[in-house]
Write a protein that holds these residues in place. Structure first.
Motif, PDB file in Angstrom:
ATOM      1  N   GLY A   1       6.607   9.277  -0.382  1.00 55.22           N
ATOM      2  CA  GLY A   1       5.994  10.058   0.677  1.00 55.22           C
ATOM      3  C   GLY A   1       4.629   9.601   1.132  1.00 55.22           C
ATOM      4  O   GLY A   1       3.995  10.295   1.944  1.00 55.22           O
ATOM      5  N   VAL A   2       4.137   8.457   0.652  1.00 54.15           N
ATOM      6  CA  VAL A   2       2.806   8.022   1.078  1.00 54.15           C
ATOM      7  C   VAL A   2       2.881   7.365   2.459  1.00 54.15           C
ATOM      8  O   VAL A   2       3.918   6.858   2.878  1.00 54.15           O
ATOM      9  N   ASP A   3       1.748   7.391   3.137  1.00 54.27           N
ATOM     10  CA  ASP A   3       1.652   6.797   4.469  1.00 54.27           C
ATOM     11  C   ASP A   3       0.985   5.430   4.447  1.00 54.27           C
ATOM     12  O   ASP A   3       0.980   4.727   5.463  1.00 54.27           O
ATOM     13  N   ALA A   4       0.409   5.062   3.308  1.00 52.80           N
ATOM     14  CA  ALA A   4      -0.260   3.762   3.179  1.00 52.80           C
ATOM     15  C   ALA A   4      -0.550   3.522   1.711  1.00 52.80           C
ATOM     16  O   ALA A   4      -0.563   4.452   0.898  1.00 52.80           O
ATOM     17  N   VAL A   5      -0.805   2.246   1.383  1.00 52.41           N
ATOM     18  CA  VAL A   5      -1.147   1.859   0.010  1.00 52.41           C
ATOM     19  C   VAL A   5      -2.391   0.972   0.056  1.00 52.41           C
ATOM     20  O   VAL A   5      -2.478   0.052   0.873  1.00 52.41           O
ATOM     21  N   VAL A   6      -3.335   1.266  -0.829  1.00 51.37           N
ATOM     22  CA  VAL A   6      -4.516   0.429  -1.033  1.00 51.37           C
ATOM     23  C   VAL A   6      -4.450  -0.113  -2.451  1.00 51.37           C
ATOM     24  O   VAL A   6      -4.199   0.640  -3.400  1.00 51.37           O
ATOM     25  N   MET A   7      -4.683  -1.412  -2.609  1.00 49.87           N
ATOM     26  CA  MET A   7      -4.603  -2.047  -3.923  1.00 49.87           C
ATOM     27  C   MET A   7      -5.948  -2.683  -4.257  1.00 49.87           C
ATOM     28  O   MET A   7      -6.319  -3.716  -3.688  1.00 49.87           O
ATOM     29  N   THR A   8      -6.693  -2.033  -5.154  1.00 53.92           N
ATOM     30  CA  THR A   8      -7.995  -2.540  -5.596  1.00 53.92           C
ATOM     31  C   THR A   8      -7.978  -2.814  -7.094  1.00 53.92           C
ATOM     32  O   THR A   8      -9.015  -2.784  -7.747  1.00 53.92           O
TER      33      THR A   8
END
Length: 256
Positions: free
Chosen positions: A65-72
């Motif tokens: 259900g996420v609208d975006a992913v950030v990978m740090t």
């Protein structure tokens, strides 16, 4: 943007990204192996989900259900876990998303095209993660920070470059986080690889223009638009070649 999954959300950059997303009204979800520690270090409003990158069930649930992913994310320097973490998070997230096409912003590093040095193993695995994301078919942005904390308080301007220009040097952590957030929210950032540095001058306000001025990555090319050519896929470890065969959604310019 109703929900943003942050991989590496308890790190120094991930926490800043979470704060900024909350400020802008985009509630973040953080996947962590230590939810108690995350609850203490993250502000109210951040959804904390217990799980490990190596657990596909937990990661799939976190990505639902996420609208975006950030990978740090990133393995501790000297740990030797670069293949499992710095690279391994990328195919793990692609598996978890399945056919769910959402923007992904990956924080990598300057120097990934360098051929030597003490950090060679780490940078090689980061570069492999970049390359897999580029051909995944997802709307991505790859952000390569300059050297953390090497600048001064007079450096107020975010300065974007390309071509792995390590000579530009310093990057404030808040500048890196802001670039990641703006890449997430700016259509002209899609399909681009940029390096982030901090410089003298007024603060950057025209993010759409700054990303638009960057040359887009070439479809099917494993490397960034102005990068030095990387190794051919045949020279990569079998694990990497298998991931490319499984996740490449655009025709590659090199044979596997």
């Amino acid at each position: 943007m109703k929900r943003v999954l942050i991989i590496g959300g308890t790190g120094s950059i991930g926490r800043l990204v979470a704060d900024r997303l909350l400020e802008l009204g985009h509630p973040p979800r953080v996947l962590t192996r230590d939810p108690d520690r995350a609850q203490r270090s993250l502000p109210d409003g951040v959804e904390v989900v217990a799980g490990d990158l190596a657990d596909p069930v937990a990661l799939r649930a976190a990505a639902a259900g996420v609208d975006a992913v950030v990978m740090t994310h990133g393995a501790p320097y000297g740990s030797g876990d670069y293949a499992a973490v710095d690279y391994g998070a990328v195919p793990a997230v692609l598996d978890a998303l399945e056919e769910h096409r959402v923007p992904v912003v990956l924080m990598s590093s300057i120097g990934v095209t360098a051929s030597g040095g003490q950090s060679r193993e780490l940078l090689e695995w980061k570069r492999r993660g970049e390359r897999l994301l580029r051909v995944s078919g997802l709307p991505y942005t790859i952000v390569r920070p300059g050297w953390f904390d090497a600048g001064s308080s007079s450096h107020q301007r975010v300065d974007l470059h390309q071509g792995d220009r390590i000579e530009y040097g310093p990057a404030r952590r808040d500048h890196v986080a802001e670039t990641i957030v703006q890449a997430l929210l700016t259509d002209s950032a899609r399909g681009r690889t940029v390096e982030v540095f901090s410089a003298d001058g007024p603060a950057l306000t025209d993010w759409a223009g700054a990303f638009h001025a960057a040359e887009p990555d070439r479809p099917g090319d494993l490397d960034g638009a102005r990068d030095r050519p990387g190794p051919r896929p045949q020279a990569e470890p079998e694990r990497v070649r298998a991931d490319l065969r499984r996740h490449a959604h655009t025709p590659l310019t090199h044979e596997l």
